[in-house]
Design a protein around this motif. Structure first.
Motif, PDB file in Angstrom:
ATOM      1  N   ASN A 288       0.725  -1.490   0.038  1.00 16.12           N
ATOM      2  CA  ASN A 288      -0.168   0.062   0.430  1.00 16.12           C
ATOM      3  C   ASN A 288       0.517   1.281   0.068  1.00 16.12           C
ATOM      4  O   ASN A 288       0.980   1.835   1.115  1.00 16.12           O
ATOM      5  CB  ASN A 288      -0.768   0.198   1.104  1.00 16.12           C
ATOM      6  CG  ASN A 288      -1.320   1.502   1.446  1.00 16.12           C
ATOM      7  OD1 ASN A 288      -1.907   1.754   2.504  1.00 16.12           O
ATOM      8  ND2 ASN A 288      -2.327   1.856   0.391  1.00 16.12           N
ATOM      9  N   PHE A 289       1.309   2.412  -1.780  1.00 17.96           N
ATOM     10  CA  PHE A 289       1.687   3.086  -0.904  1.00 17.96           C
ATOM     11  C   PHE A 289       3.018   3.135  -0.557  1.00 17.96           C
ATOM     12  O   PHE A 289       3.489   4.045   0.110  1.00 17.96           O
ATOM     13  CB  PHE A 289       1.230   4.026  -1.190  1.00 17.96           C
ATOM     14  CG  PHE A 289      -0.131   4.922  -1.372  1.00 17.96           C
ATOM     15  CD1 PHE A 289      -0.316   5.628  -2.559  1.00 17.96           C
ATOM     16  CD2 PHE A 289      -1.677   4.397  -1.204  1.00 17.96           C
ATOM     17  CE1 PHE A 289      -1.304   5.477  -3.463  1.00 17.96           C
ATOM     18  CE2 PHE A 289      -2.629   4.296  -1.829  1.00 17.96           C
ATOM     19  CZ  PHE A 289      -1.781   5.467  -3.197  1.00 17.96           C
ATOM     20  N   ASP A 312      -2.761   0.402  -4.243  1.00 18.80           N
ATOM     21  CA  ASP A 312      -3.039   2.079  -4.190  1.00 18.80           C
ATOM     22  C   ASP A 312      -4.616   2.138  -4.282  1.00 18.80           C
ATOM     23  O   ASP A 312      -4.492   2.645  -4.856  1.00 18.80           O
ATOM     24  CB  ASP A 312      -1.758   2.881  -4.950  1.00 18.80           C
ATOM     25  CG  ASP A 312      -0.279   1.931  -4.838  1.00 18.80           C
ATOM     26  OD1 ASP A 312      -0.027   2.115  -4.139  1.00 18.80           O
ATOM     27  OD2 ASP A 312       0.359   1.719  -5.148  1.00 18.80           O
TER      28      ASP A 312
END
Length: 496
Positions: A288-289, A312
């Motif tokens: 996630n990011f 994302d």
């Protein structure tokens, strides 16, 4: 009118003098009772003495209720000076009159070496069943409600008396949070949040936890939220699992949600890829990011078992990433959790967890973990086995405790049906409560997981606002689950 009786812990005149003098000067205060140990010091003049054994015992609660004669009873729970804001007691009385509440509590200031800091608390709700719920140190009771709750107490606890009392009171009256800073006291526990969160599973507190479980279980039975382990005819009160639902590419999937964990992600991945099993498994790392090199480090692995999922999404928490993995076409029959800064203890963890599903016929398995530092050296409190989760009463006691343990593993068809709340805190707890409503949860009591504590843990040092937000959400989860269980029990009674 003097409408308040005050009950103050007493260890010495030096400790209690300032508190007592301030209370004496208040026109609302009628009687002041000093709660002292059998061999305590000579009490202060103008105060009554009540000899007690244990500040939170059932006997002490009955003693307080038996000596309260005014409209209200204020109980102070610390051995430090209490400083009430101007007209604070009058404010307690006014709101007690207006609301008819059985108990009130307020926000406060905590006094530390650095000065006074605001310490707000959260609203009480039906699911506020944690025995360590923070009411602050001033409890303001309606005397009639206090006495009725004390009269309803059936057990004689050494530690759980106050907990039992407020559960009994909550069945009869409202517990009201005053969102105002009405007093200050000395903060006695200055540990960081990451150190406090494991108190309830510390083996040294086992005797206390057994009492708390008994009090909570009795409460659940009285309000209709208790789930019995067997039916009226003696059969297990859980859904049987058939492990042939659906077709899966592998037997098990390990799922790691990650964001910016370049320091630890390779340790986590390595502990999975070295697993020795009798079945096929894969690893899904849901990223996630990540911007610190974590994403690139994952991509360096040349192993077909590792599936790197880029997630994302701005509107998705850890629970959402779990849902992505559970519904992925390559998800295994069982999905086993691993946090990005933790590790499996050895190469047998995955086999042990999967075996437990078949041996115990369960929809979820919770393991045992060892607390370590970042270098995998054991640290206190050591092994956390969550022995409070028993086959007979685990799903009831789960409404009291603040977590279910690790690692957690799930039978994928059940996980897909229930789904996980799209949050990044409490999502696994909510899932476990929901699953346990209908399915037995299995246990592995040998350590299979290393829970590594370091400065970048997400719960290492939370400010009071974030702790309150987390605790409020977990109480909300408990409230929803409790409401569902009460409704389910009522439906079953009608069917019978």
């Amino acid at each position: 009118m003097k409408r308040i009786d005050c009950f103050i812990p007493f260890a010495s005149a030096e400790q209690a003098q300032a508190t007592v003098e301030a209370l004496r000067a208040n026109p609302e205060v009628n009687n002041i009772y000093l709660l002292t140990a059998p061999d305590g010091e000579k009490p202060l003049e103008g105060c009554y003495t009540l000899t007690i054994n244990g500040a939170t015992s059932s006997a002490t609660m009955r003693t307080i209720a038996g000596h309260a004669v005014s409209d209200y009873a204020m109980v102070y729970t610390k051995h430090d000076t209490l400083k009430m804001a101007p007209f604070a007691l009058e404010r307690f009385v006014r709101l007690a009159d207006d609301t008819g509440a059985g108990m009130l509590y307020a926000d406060r200031y905590n006094v530390t070496e650095a000065g006074a800091v605001k310490s707000p608390v959260i609203d009480y709700q039906q699911g506020s069943l944690r025995d360590d719920f923070d009411f602050g140190s001033v409890l303001f009771f309606n005397t009639a409600a206090l006495q009725a709750a004390a009269a309803a107490m059936k057990a004689d606890y050494e530690f759980a008396g106050l907990y039992d009392l407020r559960l009994k009171l909550s069945q009869r009256c409202e517990i009201v949070h005053i969102n105002e800073f009405l007093y200050s006291d000395v903060e006695q526990d200055t540990r960081r949040s990451g150190e406090k969160i494991f108190d309830y599973v510390d083996p040294r507190n086992r005797g206390r936890q057994i009492e708390m479980e008994a009090a909570c279980t009795e409460h659940l039975k009285e309000i209709g939220g208790y789930l019995a382990p067997t039916t009226a005819d003696g059969k297990p009160n859980f859904c049987h699992i058939n492990f042939d639902r659906g077709e899966f590419a592998v037997e098990a999937t390990v799922m790691i949600p990650v964001r910016n964990r370049i320091r630890t992600i390779c340790d986590a991945i390595g502990s999975v890829l070295k697993q020795q099993t009798s079945f096929k498994f894969n690893l899904m790392v849901v990223d996630n990011f990540s911007t610190d090199g974590t994403r690139e480090a994952i991509d360096e692995y040349d192993d077909p078992r590792l599936i790197h999922i880029i997630a994302d999404y701005y509107d998705m928490g850890i629970g959402g990433y779990w849902n992505l993995a559970a519904h992925h076409e390559k998800a295994g029959k069982f999905i086993v959790q691993l946090d990005s800064d933790d590790m499996y203890k050895d190469e047998n963890t995955l086999q042990t967890m999967v075996n437990a599903f078949y041996e115990q016929n369960v929809a979820m398995v919770v393991g045992t973990y060892l607390m370590t530092d970042i270098n995998c050296n054991p640290i206190p409190p050591g092994i956390i086995d969550h022995k409070e989760w028993t086959p007979e009463n685990g799903r009831n006691n789960a409404l009291r405790i603040n977590g279910l343990g690790a690692p957690r593993a799930f039978y994928t068809p059940v996980l897909r049906a229930v789904k996980i709340p799209n949050t990044s805190y409490g999502e696994d707890y909510a899932l476990g409560l929901n699953i346990s409503r209908n399915y037995q949860i299995g246990r592995v009591y040998e350590p299979v997981y290393l829970c590594r504590r370091w400065d970048d843990n997400s719960d290492a040092s939370l400010d009071v606002e974030k702790m309150n937000r987390n605790n409020l959400y977990k109480d909300r989860i408990r409230t929803w689950e409790l409401q569902a269980r009460v409704a389910m029990n009522k439906k079953c009674c009608k069917c019978c």
